[in-house]
Design an enzyme around this catalytic site. Structure first.
Site, PDB file in Angstrom:
ATOM      1  N   ASP A 179      -8.760  47.027 -29.721  1.00 54.99           N
ATOM      2  CA  ASP A 179      -9.221  46.450 -28.454  1.00 54.99           C
ATOM      3  C   ASP A 179      -8.395  46.964 -27.274  1.00 54.99           C
ATOM      4  OD1 ASP A 179     -10.858  44.842 -26.879  1.00 54.99           O
ATOM      5  OD2 ASP A 179     -10.695  43.108 -28.201  1.00 54.99           O
ATOM      6  N   ASP A 249     -18.727  42.525 -23.743  1.00 54.00           N
ATOM      7  CA  ASP A 249     -19.184  41.792 -24.926  1.00 54.00           C
ATOM      8  C   ASP A 249     -20.669  41.422 -24.873  1.00 54.00           C
ATOM      9  OD1 ASP A 249     -16.554  42.028 -25.526  1.00 54.00           O
ATOM     10  OD2 ASP A 249     -16.186  39.888 -25.814  1.00 54.00           O
TER      11      ASP A 249
HETATM   12  C1  GAL Z   1     -12.944  41.400 -26.786  1.00 50.16           C
HETATM   13  C2  GAL Z   1     -13.844  42.263 -27.648  1.00 50.16           C
HETATM   14  C3  GAL Z   1     -14.611  41.324 -28.554  1.00 50.16           C
HETATM   15  C4  GAL Z   1     -13.645  40.522 -29.396  1.00 50.16           C
HETATM   16  C5  GAL Z   1     -12.644  39.789 -28.516  1.00 50.16           C
HETATM   17  C6  GAL Z   1     -11.536  39.137 -29.329  1.00 50.16           C
HETATM   18  O1  GAL Z   1     -12.221  42.226 -25.947  1.00 50.16           O
HETATM   19  O2  GAL Z   1     -14.704  43.001 -26.839  1.00 50.16           O
HETATM   20  O3  GAL Z   1     -15.516  42.068 -29.353  1.00 50.16           O
HETATM   21  O4  GAL Z   1     -12.983  41.385 -30.280  1.00 50.16           O
HETATM   22  O5  GAL Z   1     -12.034  40.679 -27.598  1.00 50.16           O
HETATM   23  O6  GAL Z   1     -10.601  38.483 -28.535  1.00 50.16           O
END
Ligand code: GAL
Length: 432
Positions: A179, A249
């Site tokens: 991430d 997301d």
């Molecule tokens: C976001 C990511 C999501 C999930 C989330 C977890 O940045 O895009 O898919 O992994 O973090 O905190």
């Protein structure tokens, strides 16, 4: 279910078979530093590419985030793995069982420097989960972050790539989602990188460091860059990982699904073997989408060759939803061993309106030429001319419905089909 209205112009007998266009190129495993003009961190950053032992085809699996958020544990993950087997998902090709954010304690082990699995959530550690998942013939994925902390505030791997990659390898991890939260100021990109080459951006270099660390362990790991479409990732993603997130997301709404398709449709040149735009995880099973929208969610992810990671408590899936996500013909297009490229937009007729996302896509598989039609509006007849489909030309063609597994007949010049609001028609076309 779409209602099909067929316009039959003439019937012809023939035996011409449309040959599949076979695309067999693959990026090389290593890349060399672009120029001698590189300065600063870009001059010395690792250039090793991702493993070519995994990640040739887009991943098929499940991820814990959309289903459970931070509320995860061993039981839920192993349950998902068992459901892969009992629901027939493993037989359909689903393979990766991926743990997302929130699996660890807040602090690293003081003496080893390792991230510590939270014993209240994972009493047998990550290796204990990996053992159970592997015993079912499946693969295990884990999550970390190219910053100091994950998006939910747990330890990230920036500066600790080697120790973390080593731990993941030792635990038996097969897939890493990496991430992009909590990036220190000196690691962000405040201007265009030298020569406009985003491979040498600070963002790319944060990911390149983990590619090198994963390589160092000798264990092949599918490397997913969760970089939300930043830093023109589609230009360099395949030199660093196997798949990369193209947007923020996903959520369980038509506006989210359709805007992700629209964003991704602009960068389909990047997609081939070992090289996949990631449209984010599936929302089928989480409410918020009509049946037709769920069909489009699955079909578009399949024909654009995005990873397909189910994102729901699999116990909740009904028979119709299971039929969608195990559709053999769409999965065969997605997992085609000989054609790595996705379907791409084409102009269906001279008078076809421009929509966002585009409605008409054409592409090839080992079986032949396919057309996919997303209805972005209300129920309507959708028409395309065969001569406008790249590679087809004019004449008479048989049309096969991939959803139903049924032949629809033989048609001349053009084909019309009524597609429900937000539904997707999926067709295989052969010269008659
Ligand atoms: C976001 C990511 C999501 C999930 C989330 C977890 O940045 O895009 O898919 O992994 O973090 O905190």
């Amino acid at each position: 279910m779409a209602v099909f209205l067929l316009r039959l112009f003439s019937c012809v007998l023939g035996a011409l078979v449309v040959s599949a266009i076979v695309h067999a190129s693959a990026p090389s495993a290593t890349t060399t530093a672009a120029t001698s003009t590189l300065t600063g961190i870009a001059a010395t950053a690792p250039t090793i590419g991702p493993s070519q032992q995994v990640g040739r085809l887009p991943a098929l699996g499940w991820n814990s985030w959309n289903a459970y958020g931070c509320n995860i544990n061993e039981t839920k993950v192993v349950d998902a793995a068992n459901l892969f087997v009992s629901l027939g998902l493993a037989d359909a090709g689903y393979e990766y069982v991926n743990i997302d954010d929130c699996w660890s304690l807040q602090t690293r082990n003081a003496s080893t420097g390792r991230i510590v699995p939270d014993p209240s959530k994972f009493p047998n550690g990550i290796s204990g989960v990996a053992d159970q998942v592997h015993a079912l013939g499946l693969k295990l994925g884990i999550y970390s972050d190219a910053g100091t902390n994950t998006c939910s505030g747990f330890p990230g791997s920036l500066g600790n790539e080697a120790v973390d990659a080593e731990a993941f390898a030792e635990w038996g991890v097969d897939y890493l989602k990496y991430d992009n939260c909590n990036v220190p100021g000196n690691w962000t990109d405040t201007s265009t990188p030298p020569d406009n080459d985003w491979y040498n951006s600070n963002s790319a270099i944060r990911y390149r460091q983990m590619t090198a660390a994963l390589n160092q362990t000798g264990q092949p790991v599918h490397f997913n860059l969760c970089i939300w479409g930043n830093a023109n990732v589609w230009e360099w993603g395949a030199r660093v990982g196997h798949s990369w997130r193209m947007t923020g997301d996903v959520s369980a709404s038509w506006s989210s699904i359709s805007s992700i398709i629209a964003a991704n449709a602009q960068h389909l040149d990047a997609v081939d073997f070992f090289s996949h735009n990631d449209m984010d995880m599936m929302e089928i099973g989480n409410g918020g989408l009509t049946l037709q929208e769920q069909r489009t969610h699955f079909a578009a992810w399949a024909f654009l060759k995005s990873p397909i990671l189910l994102g729901t408590d699999l116990n909740n899936l009904n028979a119709t939803q299971l039929d969608i996500i195990t559709n053999a013909e769409l999965l065969a297009f997605h997992q085609d061993p000989d054609v790595g490229t996705p379907a791409t937009p084409f102009t269906a007729t001279a008078s076809a309106p421009t929509t966002s996302p585009p409605e008409f896509y054409a592409g090839n598989s080992s079986k032949g030429t396919h057309v996919f039609i997303i209805n972005t509006g209300t129920m309507a007849a959708k028409t395309f001319e065969f001569a406008n489909v790249p590679g087809l030309g004019s004449g008479n063609f048989t049309v096969h419905d991939m959803w139903a597994g049924e032949d629809l007949g033989t048609f001349a010049d053009s084909f019309s089909i009524t597609v429900n609001t937000h539904d997707t028609a999926a067709l295989l076309i052969d010269r008659a």
